[in-house]
Structures are given as C-alpha cells and as structure tokens.
Write a protein that holds these residues in place. Structure first.
Motif, PDB file in Angstrom:
ATOM      1  N   PRO A 143       0.843  -1.200   0.000  1.00  0.00           N
ATOM      2  CA  PRO A 143       0.000   0.000   0.000  1.00  0.00           C
ATOM      3  C   PRO A 143       0.879   1.251   0.000  1.00  0.00           C
ATOM      4  O   PRO A 143       1.702   1.437   0.892  1.00  0.00           O
ATOM      5  N   SER A 144       0.718   2.083  -1.009  1.00  0.00           N
ATOM      6  CA  SER A 144       1.426   3.361  -1.121  1.00  0.00           C
ATOM      7  C   SER A 144       2.910   3.223  -0.768  1.00  0.00           C
ATOM      8  O   SER A 144       3.394   3.791   0.216  1.00  0.00           O
ATOM      9  N   PRO A 145       3.684   2.435  -1.545  1.00  0.00           N
ATOM     10  CA  PRO A 145       5.091   2.231  -1.198  1.00  0.00           C
ATOM     11  C   PRO A 145       5.889   3.526  -1.283  1.00  0.00           C
ATOM     12  O   PRO A 145       5.651   4.369  -2.148  1.00  0.00           O
ATOM     13  N   GLU A 146       6.823   3.670  -0.378  1.00  0.00           N
ATOM     14  CA  GLU A 146       7.736   4.806  -0.390  1.00  0.00           C
ATOM     15  C   GLU A 146       8.917   4.474  -1.295  1.00  0.00           C
ATOM     16  O   GLU A 146       9.628   3.493  -1.062  1.00  0.00           O
ATOM     17  N   LEU A 147       9.146   5.289  -2.324  1.00  0.00           N
ATOM     18  CA  LEU A 147      10.224   5.001  -3.271  1.00  0.00           C
ATOM     19  C   LEU A 147      11.576   4.960  -2.580  1.00  0.00           C
ATOM     20  O   LEU A 147      12.455   4.175  -2.957  1.00  0.00           O
ATOM     21  N   LYS A 148      11.771   5.782  -1.575  1.00  0.00           N
ATOM     22  CA  LYS A 148      13.063   5.836  -0.899  1.00  0.00           C
ATOM     23  C   LYS A 148      13.398   4.535  -0.189  1.00  0.00           C
ATOM     24  O   LYS A 148      14.568   4.269   0.129  1.00  0.00           O
ATOM     25  N   ASP A 149      12.388   3.701   0.070  1.00  0.00           N
ATOM     26  CA  ASP A 149      12.650   2.419   0.720  1.00  0.00           C
ATOM     27  C   ASP A 149      13.220   1.397  -0.256  1.00  0.00           C
ATOM     28  O   ASP A 149      13.771   0.376   0.174  1.00  0.00           O
ATOM     29  N   PHE A 150      13.079   1.660  -1.557  1.00  0.00           N
ATOM     30  CA  PHE A 150      13.466   0.666  -2.554  1.00  0.00           C
ATOM     31  C   PHE A 150      14.525   1.173  -3.539  1.00  0.00           C
ATOM     32  O   PHE A 150      15.262   0.368  -4.107  1.00  0.00           O
ATOM     33  N   LEU A 239      19.388   0.158  -6.126  1.00  0.00           N
ATOM     34  CA  LEU A 239      18.365  -0.466  -5.288  1.00  0.00           C
ATOM     35  C   LEU A 239      18.847  -0.619  -3.858  1.00  0.00           C
ATOM     36  O   LEU A 239      20.033  -0.832  -3.599  1.00  0.00           O
ATOM     37  N   THR A 240      17.921  -0.550  -2.942  1.00  0.00           N
ATOM     38  CA  THR A 240      18.226  -0.736  -1.529  1.00  0.00           C
ATOM     39  C   THR A 240      18.197  -2.226  -1.192  1.00  0.00           C
ATOM     40  O   THR A 240      17.647  -3.042  -1.950  1.00  0.00           O
ATOM     41  N   PRO A 241      18.757  -2.620  -0.037  1.00  0.00           N
ATOM     42  CA  PRO A 241      18.655  -4.026   0.392  1.00  0.00           C
ATOM     43  C   PRO A 241      17.205  -4.511   0.468  1.00  0.00           C
ATOM     44  O   PRO A 241      16.921  -5.675   0.151  1.00  0.00           O
ATOM     45  N   LYS A 242      16.288  -3.651   0.865  1.00  0.00           N
ATOM     46  CA  LYS A 242      14.882  -4.044   0.928  1.00  0.00           C
ATOM     47  C   LYS A 242      14.340  -4.386  -0.446  1.00  0.00           C
ATOM     48  O   LYS A 242      13.559  -5.342  -0.598  1.00  0.00           O
ATOM     49  N   ALA A 243      14.760  -3.640  -1.459  1.00  0.00           N
ATOM     50  CA  ALA A 243      14.326  -3.948  -2.829  1.00  0.00           C
ATOM     51  C   ALA A 243      14.903  -5.279  -3.306  1.00  0.00           C
ATOM     52  O   ALA A 243      14.197  -6.084  -3.909  1.00  0.00           O
ATOM     53  N   LEU A 244      16.177  -5.514  -3.026  1.00  0.00           N
ATOM     54  CA  LEU A 244      16.816  -6.757  -3.475  1.00  0.00           C
ATOM     55  C   LEU A 244      16.177  -7.975  -2.837  1.00  0.00           C
ATOM     56  O   LEU A 244      16.167  -9.059  -3.438  1.00  0.00           O
ATOM     57  N   GLU A 245      15.640  -7.826  -1.642  1.00  0.00           N
ATOM     58  CA  GLU A 245      14.955  -8.949  -0.993  1.00  0.00           C
ATOM     59  C   GLU A 245      13.757  -9.431  -1.821  1.00  0.00           C
ATOM     60  O   GLU A 245      13.381 -10.600  -1.722  1.00  0.00           O
ATOM     61  N   LEU A 246      13.184  -8.553  -2.605  1.00  0.00           N
ATOM     62  CA  LEU A 246      12.016  -8.930  -3.412  1.00  0.00           C
ATOM     63  C   LEU A 246      12.369  -9.974  -4.463  1.00  0.00           C
ATOM     64  O   LEU A 246      11.487 -10.691  -4.953  1.00  0.00           O
TER      65      LEU A 246
END
Length: 248
Positions: A143-150, A239-246
């Motif tokens: 829901p409404s992802p924050e771009l800075k997190d990814f 990409l952030t570590p959170k994005a790579l986890e995907l």
C-alpha cells in the motif's frame, strides 16, 4: 566485483546492440541469405520500415517542398520458443532475450553464435557503438510504497507540496571513464495491466561505448563483458537491500 545472485531477477528484456557501418548499401537479398542461415532457430520474422522525409531546396523566392517515404529498415527474427529476437537492420544488429531471462553467459553465447552469420551475409565494415541494455520491471506490491525504501535515486516532491505522487519519468546520463562507457538510466512508472494494486516501476539501464571496433575476431566480446559489469554496478547501486529482498 561480486554481485548478489538474484533468483527472481526483474528483467523484462536484456539485449546486446551493435551499431554498424556498411561500405555500400546492403541489398534485401543479403537479408534473405541471413534469414536462411538462422531460420532453423528463428523460423519467423517481421519486416520493418522507417519513415524518411526528403526536403527539396527551392530556387530563390519559392517555397521548399517535402516528401515522406517509407524505406526498408530490416527484419526482426523470432525464435521458435519466443525467448529470443534478432534484429538485422540497415544500421546494425540487436539480440534480445525476453522473459524468462536466463543468464549473461547464455545471452552472450547466443550473440556469438548469430553475429558471425550477420557479418558473413550483410558484411558490415565496422562496429561504431556497442551496448548492453537491461530493462527491469519492479513491482512493489505494498500500500502506497515509499520510493526511498526501494531506490537509492528517486524523485522527491518538495516538502511544501501536499500531493500523492501519481507517476514520474526521470532520465540520468553519465560517463564511466574507467570503462570508456556512457550510461543512460531511465526510471518511470508503468501502467498496471491486471488491476492488482501495486506500483510498477521501470528501471532501464543502457550502457554503451562509442568506438570503432572490428566486426570479426574476439575483440568485441570483452568490451561487452565490461559494459555488462558497469550495468550490474548501476543496477545494484540503484536499489536498496529491501528492494533486493524482493528478488531472492
């Protein structure tokens, strides 16, 4: 450098693109011969044309005239399984790998197999631009992802602006002198096709070298390996570590 291995990489298309120059204009018969050489693996093709506008300089006092013509541009050849596409064009050669992506080794090996047939039949004189391009589609099912997190690079709306970001398009161009390469990174929101609530982000990384390279021999392939390494640096650096986890 060692990069993480992603089990589910978000690659929608990966391609090797080689722009070429010809000493003389290549006949359509040469494209037919090329098709016969690769037909067993690429049994279907689509003809491509391009629009050319011819402008005639008038005598003094008269208005110039223009004429638009459709000119033969080449063919796109499709593999039997739909995984690969080969473009043979008036200005060069492109090999694309569509989903599911396999590996750089497989893409490079296929290019090494098909490129000599292109050279033998169409007889380009030289390569003037070599490129590796990866088009990634990153779906954020939150829901409404924050771009800075990814993403490490992303558009920001000023703090005084109260709004929900509905879409964006950004393009960054920079040089990597150590690799004699140039990079164009495009990020953009993509339309959602299936109605599932999520954000779909395009991350398009185009790495190229503008140089004169021989069409034959082994000099071309280490250049492409270098460009691919730059592409990986840019991808994992974007990409952030959170994005790579995907994608694990």
């Amino acid at each position: 450098m060692t990069w993480p291995l992603l089990k589910n990489a978000p690659i929608a298309e990966a391609l090797i693109d080689l722009r070429t120059e010809f000493a003389v204009e290549t006949s359509e018969e040469a494209y037919e011969r090329f098709f016969e050489q690769i037909r067993a693996r690429y049994p279907s093709r689509q003809r491509r044309s391009e629009m050319v506008t011819l402008i005639t300089a008038p005598p003094p006092g008269q208005t110039s005239t223009s004429e638009t013509q459709h000119r033969f541009a080449g063919y796109v050849h499709l593999s039997a399984d739909g995984g690969y596409a080969v473009q043979a064009r008036r200005d060069g050669f492109t090999l694309s790998r569509l989903r599911p992506y396999e590996s750089w080794a497989a893409l490079r090996a296929e290019a090494e197999r098909v490129w000599p047939e292109f050279v033998a039949e169409l007889q380009p004189e030289r390569v003037t631009r070599a490129a590796v391009r990866y088009i990634n589609q990153i779906d954020l099912r939150f829901p409404s992802p924050e771009l800075k997190d990814f993403f490490t690079t992303y558009p920001e709306v000023g703090p005084q602006v109260t709004t929900d970001l509905a879409g964006f398009l950004s393009r960054l161009a920079f040089a990597v002198p150590a690799a004699r390469a140039h990079v164009i990174v495009t990020q953009a929101t993509q339309p959602i096709q299936d109605g599932v609530p999520r954000a779909s982000i395009l991350l398009d990384i185009d790495v190229f070298r503008q140089d004169v390279l021989p069409t034959a021999g082994s000099a071309l392939w280490p250049v492409l390996d270098t460009l691919r390494a730059v592409k990986n640096d840019v991808f994992f650096g974007s990409l952030t570590p959170k994005a790579l986890e995907l994608f694990q």
